[in-house]
Design a protein around this motif. Structure first.
Motif, PDB file in Angstrom:
ATOM      1  N   ILE A  14       0.858  -1.193   0.000  1.00  0.00           N
ATOM      2  CA  ILE A  14       0.000   0.000   0.000  1.00  0.00           C
ATOM      3  C   ILE A  14       0.896   1.246   0.000  1.00  0.00           C
ATOM      4  O   ILE A  14       1.857   1.325   0.774  1.00  0.00           O
TER       5      ILE A  14
ATOM      6  N   ALA B 102      -5.163   5.589   5.988  1.00  0.00           N
ATOM      7  CA  ALA B 102      -5.711   4.360   6.572  1.00  0.00           C
ATOM      8  C   ALA B 102      -5.350   4.228   8.048  1.00  0.00           C
ATOM      9  O   ALA B 102      -6.134   3.706   8.846  1.00  0.00           O
TER      10      ALA B 102
ATOM     11  N   LEU C 160      -7.863   5.667  10.563  1.00  0.00           N
ATOM     12  CA  LEU C 160      -9.259   5.203  10.545  1.00  0.00           C
ATOM     13  C   LEU C 160      -9.604   4.397  11.778  1.00  0.00           C
ATOM     14  O   LEU C 160      -8.740   3.796  12.418  1.00  0.00           O
TER      15      LEU C 160
ATOM     16  N   ILE D 215     -18.839 -10.491   6.586  1.00  0.00           N
ATOM     17  CA  ILE D 215     -18.104  -9.542   7.431  1.00  0.00           C
ATOM     18  C   ILE D 215     -17.971  -8.242   6.646  1.00  0.00           C
ATOM     19  O   ILE D 215     -17.369  -8.218   5.566  1.00  0.00           O
TER      20      ILE D 215
ATOM     21  N   THR E  25     -16.559  -4.368   6.793  1.00  0.00           N
ATOM     22  CA  THR E  25     -15.658  -3.468   7.507  1.00  0.00           C
ATOM     23  C   THR E  25     -15.940  -2.066   6.982  1.00  0.00           C
ATOM     24  O   THR E  25     -15.799  -1.815   5.779  1.00  0.00           O
TER      25      THR E  25
ATOM     26  N   ARG F  34     -13.056   4.010   3.117  1.00  0.00           N
ATOM     27  CA  ARG F  34     -13.460   2.902   2.254  1.00  0.00           C
ATOM     28  C   ARG F  34     -14.148   1.840   3.090  1.00  0.00           C
ATOM     29  O   ARG F  34     -13.897   1.748   4.297  1.00  0.00           O
ATOM     30  N   ASN F  35     -14.947   1.044   2.410  1.00  0.00           N
ATOM     31  CA  ASN F  35     -15.583  -0.091   3.075  1.00  0.00           C
ATOM     32  C   ASN F  35     -15.136  -1.373   2.388  1.00  0.00           C
ATOM     33  O   ASN F  35     -14.706  -1.355   1.236  1.00  0.00           O
ATOM     34  N   TYR F  36     -15.273  -2.471   3.099  1.00  0.00           N
ATOM     35  CA  TYR F  36     -14.911  -3.768   2.508  1.00  0.00           C
ATOM     36  C   TYR F  36     -15.891  -4.810   3.012  1.00  0.00           C
ATOM     37  O   TYR F  36     -16.300  -4.791   4.171  1.00  0.00           O
TER      38      TYR F  36
ATOM     39  N   CYS G 198     -16.845  -9.102   2.792  1.00  0.00           N
ATOM     40  CA  CYS G 198     -16.574 -10.442   2.283  1.00  0.00           C
ATOM     41  C   CYS G 198     -17.544 -11.449   2.876  1.00  0.00           C
ATOM     42  O   CYS G 198     -17.941 -11.342   4.040  1.00  0.00           O
TER      43      CYS G 198
ATOM     44  N   GLY H  98     -10.320  -2.124  -3.104  1.00  0.00           N
ATOM     45  CA  GLY H  98     -10.206  -0.986  -2.190  1.00  0.00           C
ATOM     46  C   GLY H  98      -9.087  -1.156  -1.177  1.00  0.00           C
ATOM     47  O   GLY H  98      -8.732  -0.218  -0.475  1.00  0.00           O
TER      48      GLY H  98
ATOM     49  N   HIS I  52      -9.900 -14.682  13.526  1.00  0.00           N
ATOM     50  CA  HIS I  52     -10.788 -14.006  14.488  1.00  0.00           C
ATOM     51  C   HIS I  52     -11.048 -14.925  15.677  1.00  0.00           C
ATOM     52  O   HIS I  52     -11.201 -16.132  15.502  1.00  0.00           O
TER      53      HIS I  52
HETATM   54  C1  VL7 Z   1      -8.809  -5.785   6.668  1.00  0.00           C
HETATM   55  C2  VL7 Z   1      -6.950  -3.091   5.118  1.00  0.00           C
HETATM   56  C3  VL7 Z   1      -5.003  -2.024   4.102  1.00  0.00           C
HETATM   57  C4  VL7 Z   1      -5.419  -0.640   2.160  1.00  0.00           C
HETATM   58  C5  VL7 Z   1      -7.883   1.524   3.039  1.00  0.00           C
HETATM   59  C6  VL7 Z   1      -8.159   1.125   4.426  1.00  0.00           C
HETATM   60  C7  VL7 Z   1      -9.612   0.776   4.564  1.00  0.00           C
HETATM   61  C8  VL7 Z   1     -11.112  -0.819   5.659  1.00  0.00           C
HETATM   62  O1  VL7 Z   1      -9.506  -8.441   5.810  1.00  0.00           O
HETATM   63  C9  VL7 Z   1     -10.220  -7.709   6.439  1.00  0.00           C
HETATM   64  O2  VL7 Z   1     -11.151  -8.174   7.271  1.00  0.00           O
HETATM   65  C10 VL7 Z   1     -11.394  -9.558   7.309  1.00  0.00           C
HETATM   66  C11 VL7 Z   1     -11.486  -9.973   8.754  1.00  0.00           C
HETATM   67  O3  VL7 Z   1     -12.478  -9.264   9.458  1.00  0.00           O
HETATM   68  C12 VL7 Z   1     -12.732  -9.819   6.628  1.00  0.00           C
HETATM   69  O4  VL7 Z   1     -12.771  -9.281   5.356  1.00  0.00           O
HETATM   70  C13 VL7 Z   1     -10.175  -6.232   6.296  1.00  0.00           C
HETATM   71  C14 VL7 Z   1      -8.631  -4.366   6.369  1.00  0.00           C
HETATM   72  C15 VL7 Z   1      -7.182  -4.169   6.114  1.00  0.00           C
HETATM   73  C16 VL7 Z   1      -5.592  -3.310   4.500  1.00  0.00           C
HETATM   74  C17 VL7 Z   1      -5.175  -1.798   2.669  1.00  0.00           C
HETATM   75  C18 VL7 Z   1      -5.595   0.600   2.919  1.00  0.00           C
HETATM   76  C19 VL7 Z   1      -6.748   1.326   2.383  1.00  0.00           C
HETATM   77  C20 VL7 Z   1      -9.709  -0.452   5.389  1.00  0.00           C
HETATM   78  C21 VL7 Z   1     -11.837  -1.384   4.503  1.00  0.00           C
END
Ligand code: VL7
Length: 135
Positions: free
Chosen positions: A26, A34, A37, A52, A54, A59-61, A63, A77, A109
């Motif tokens: 990154i 980041a 956050l 899950i 986040t 940003r949001n993620y 899965c 993202g 986890h």
């Molecule tokens: C782990 C982010 C850094 C890029 C943005 C930051 C926004 C929030 O893997 C993950 O969770 C698992 C376990 O709970 C389930 O999917 C998310 C987030 C790590 C890595 C990369 C920085 C840019 C982060 C979306």
């Protein structure tokens, strides 16, 4: 009674997120944003099926997976890589392996008291996060 991860969880500590992000390649500017956050996790668990999410202000993620079933995960993202991802139970822990370009990538986890713990691993870097249930 098996553990239930369902709920809304707010981060309370985050150790070596920087090292984890560096290992993912990154860029500097994104890491600086980041690192500020305060992620919130919203977990829905229905038997062995999980989603899950986040959430952050940046940003949001999301899965979704079923225990033991390999899925193609694109870390959109984040580092935008494609992984073959599988999550298994190890006793009450959720252990994820993300097979792909990066060696030794995955996360674990577990729940300890009222805390949700998360270890994120990539190459030789481990990031340790702790979350508490929203009140
Ligand atoms: C782990 C982010 C850094 C890029 C943005 C930051 C926004 C929030 O893997 C993950 O969770 C698992 C376990 O709970 C389930 O999917 C998310 C987030 C790590 C890595 C990369 C920085 C840019 C982060 C979306």
């Amino acid at each position: 009674m098996p553990v239930n991860y369902s709920g809304t969880w707010d981060i309370v500590s985050n150790v070596n997120f920087e090292g984890y992000m560096v290992s993912l390649g990154i860029d500097f500017a994104t890491r600086k944003i980041a690192s500020m956050l305060k992620p919130q996790k919203v977990i829905k668990q229905d038997g062995d099926c999980f989603t899950i999410r986040t959430f952050t202000t940046f940003r949001n993620y999301e899965c979704s997976f079923k225990i033991g079933e390999e899925v193609t995960e694109v870390t959109k993202g984040m580092d935008n890589r494609s992984c073959q991802t599988v999550v298994n139970w190890e006793n009450d822990k959720l252990v994820c392996i993300q097979k792909g370009e990066k060696k030794n990538r995955g996360w674990t986890h577990w729940i300890q008291g009222d805390e949700l713990h998360l270890e994120l691993t990539c190459e030789d870097q481990v990031c340790k996060q702790v979350y508490k249930r929203t009140l």
